[in-house]
Motif scaffolding. Sequence first.
Motif, PDB file in Angstrom:
ATOM      1  N   CYS A  93       0.830  -1.217   0.000  1.00 15.22           N
ATOM      2  CA  CYS A  93       0.000   0.000   0.000  1.00 15.22           C
ATOM      3  C   CYS A  93       0.859   1.260   0.000  1.00 15.22           C
ATOM      4  O   CYS A  93       0.505   2.271  -0.619  1.00 15.22           O
ATOM      5  CB  CYS A  93      -0.929   0.001   1.210  1.00 15.22           C
ATOM      6  SG  CYS A  93      -2.230  -1.247   1.139  1.00 15.22           S
ATOM      7  N   GLY A  94       1.997   1.207   0.677  1.00 14.88           N
ATOM      8  CA  GLY A  94       2.880   2.364   0.728  1.00 14.88           C
ATOM      9  C   GLY A  94       3.475   2.729  -0.615  1.00 14.88           C
ATOM     10  O   GLY A  94       3.822   3.895  -0.850  1.00 14.88           O
ATOM     11  N   GLY A  95       3.583   1.756  -1.505  1.00 14.79           N
ATOM     12  CA  GLY A  95       4.153   2.024  -2.822  1.00 14.79           C
ATOM     13  C   GLY A  95       3.143   2.492  -3.853  1.00 14.79           C
ATOM     14  O   GLY A  95       3.522   2.984  -4.925  1.00 14.79           O
ATOM     15  N   ILE A  96       1.846   2.372  -3.532  1.00  8.94           N
ATOM     16  CA  ILE A  96       0.793   2.724  -4.498  1.00  8.94           C
ATOM     17  C   ILE A  96       0.818   4.208  -4.893  1.00  8.94           C
ATOM     18  O   ILE A  96       0.705   4.530  -6.085  1.00  8.94           O
ATOM     19  CB  ILE A  96      -0.591   2.300  -3.975  1.00  8.94           C
ATOM     20  CG1 ILE A  96      -0.703   0.769  -4.015  1.00  8.94           C
ATOM     21  CG2 ILE A  96      -1.713   2.942  -4.775  1.00  8.94           C
ATOM     22  CD1 ILE A  96      -1.986   0.222  -3.411  1.00  8.94           C
ATOM     23  N   PRO A  97       0.943   5.159  -3.946  1.00 12.70           N
ATOM     24  CA  PRO A  97       0.914   6.578  -4.343  1.00 12.70           C
ATOM     25  C   PRO A  97       1.986   6.964  -5.359  1.00 12.70           C
ATOM     26  O   PRO A  97       1.721   7.723  -6.293  1.00 12.70           O
ATOM     27  CB  PRO A  97       1.123   7.306  -3.003  1.00 12.70           C
ATOM     28  CG  PRO A  97       0.601   6.368  -1.974  1.00 12.70           C
ATOM     29  CD  PRO A  97       0.974   5.008  -2.472  1.00 12.70           C
ATOM     30  N   VAL A  98       3.192   6.432  -5.192  1.00 15.18           N
ATOM     31  CA  VAL A  98       4.269   6.763  -6.119  1.00 15.18           C
ATOM     32  C   VAL A  98       3.987   6.192  -7.500  1.00 15.18           C
ATOM     33  O   VAL A  98       4.186   6.854  -8.528  1.00 15.18           O
ATOM     34  CB  VAL A  98       5.620   6.246  -5.596  1.00 15.18           C
ATOM     35  CG1 VAL A  98       6.690   6.332  -6.676  1.00 15.18           C
ATOM     36  CG2 VAL A  98       6.059   7.050  -4.391  1.00 15.18           C
ATOM     37  N   LEU A  99       3.506   4.956  -7.538  1.00 19.97           N
ATOM     38  CA  LEU A  99       3.169   4.345  -8.819  1.00 19.97           C
ATOM     39  C   LEU A  99       2.047   5.112  -9.514  1.00 19.97           C
ATOM     40  O   LEU A  99       2.077   5.306 -10.732  1.00 19.97           O
ATOM     41  CB  LEU A  99       2.744   2.887  -8.611  1.00 19.97           C
ATOM     42  CG  LEU A  99       3.871   1.870  -8.471  1.00 19.97           C
ATOM     43  CD1 LEU A  99       3.303   0.504  -8.138  1.00 19.97           C
ATOM     44  CD2 LEU A  99       4.698   1.802  -9.740  1.00 19.97           C
TER      45      LEU A  99
END
Length: 267
Positions: A93-99
């Motif tokens: 979930c933490g990587g979703i915003p950057v993607l």
Amino acid sequence: MKFIKNFLKGIVIGIATLVPGVSGGTMAIILGIYDDLIHSISHFFEDIKAHTMLLLQIGLGGLTALVLFSKILESALESQPFVMRFLFIGVICGGIPVLYKKSTSGKKNKGDLLFLLIGFVIVLLMGSDPATTTTLATSQGVLSIVFLLIAGVVVSIALILPGISASFMLLTLNLYDVTLNAVNNRNVPFLIPLGIGVVIGVLATTRAIENLLKKYPSKTYLLILGFVIGSIIPVFPGIPKGIGIVTSLIAFVIGFIVIRYISERDV
């Protein structure tokens, strides 16, 4: 000195690759070596000596990380399955915003959202029958070898793409625990076909992926985003009980915060 520096970078990338949801590609970007790695693979025969040295230095570091830290992760998954799974979900979930930010940069249209759906569906189909995939991977014979070769190719794509984790792909294929066990117990008949598949996949797809990221960044990153969002479903272990609810939530928050910190440095 350069060898040691690249070796240490390889160790960090290797540790990241072991954790589902943490992209080794993203870690390579953060360490400032992603472009060099992609170039070395896709243009390998243009300067074999130089590219071999770089890939060998990074590769040895990554292999060292796999050998040293895979046992620790396997033990943690066995002793605290809910906590570790929620930690992985937090990382994902933490990587979703950057993607998402990467997928919305540059030229785009509403039709590109179809690639998000395609990525999501692919992940669901890959993890739809985990018992069958585990049986195929661990059985003896030609069918098992062919399956592991194909799985290796799939994992190789995740190794190359920033934002998608190779370990997550193994987790989605229900091969993460099996592969960790194979590494820790030196299960060569399992690791060889899987490794060959990874090498074939990397050599065959690196230049294509490099071109896709340059020409169609929105579509490519939306596809990756679909992979990542879809991965939450097979990783989710169910609702913990008692104190497990608290420890699992803490693990989720830690995973989310850590990957957000790392990802923000990549932006």
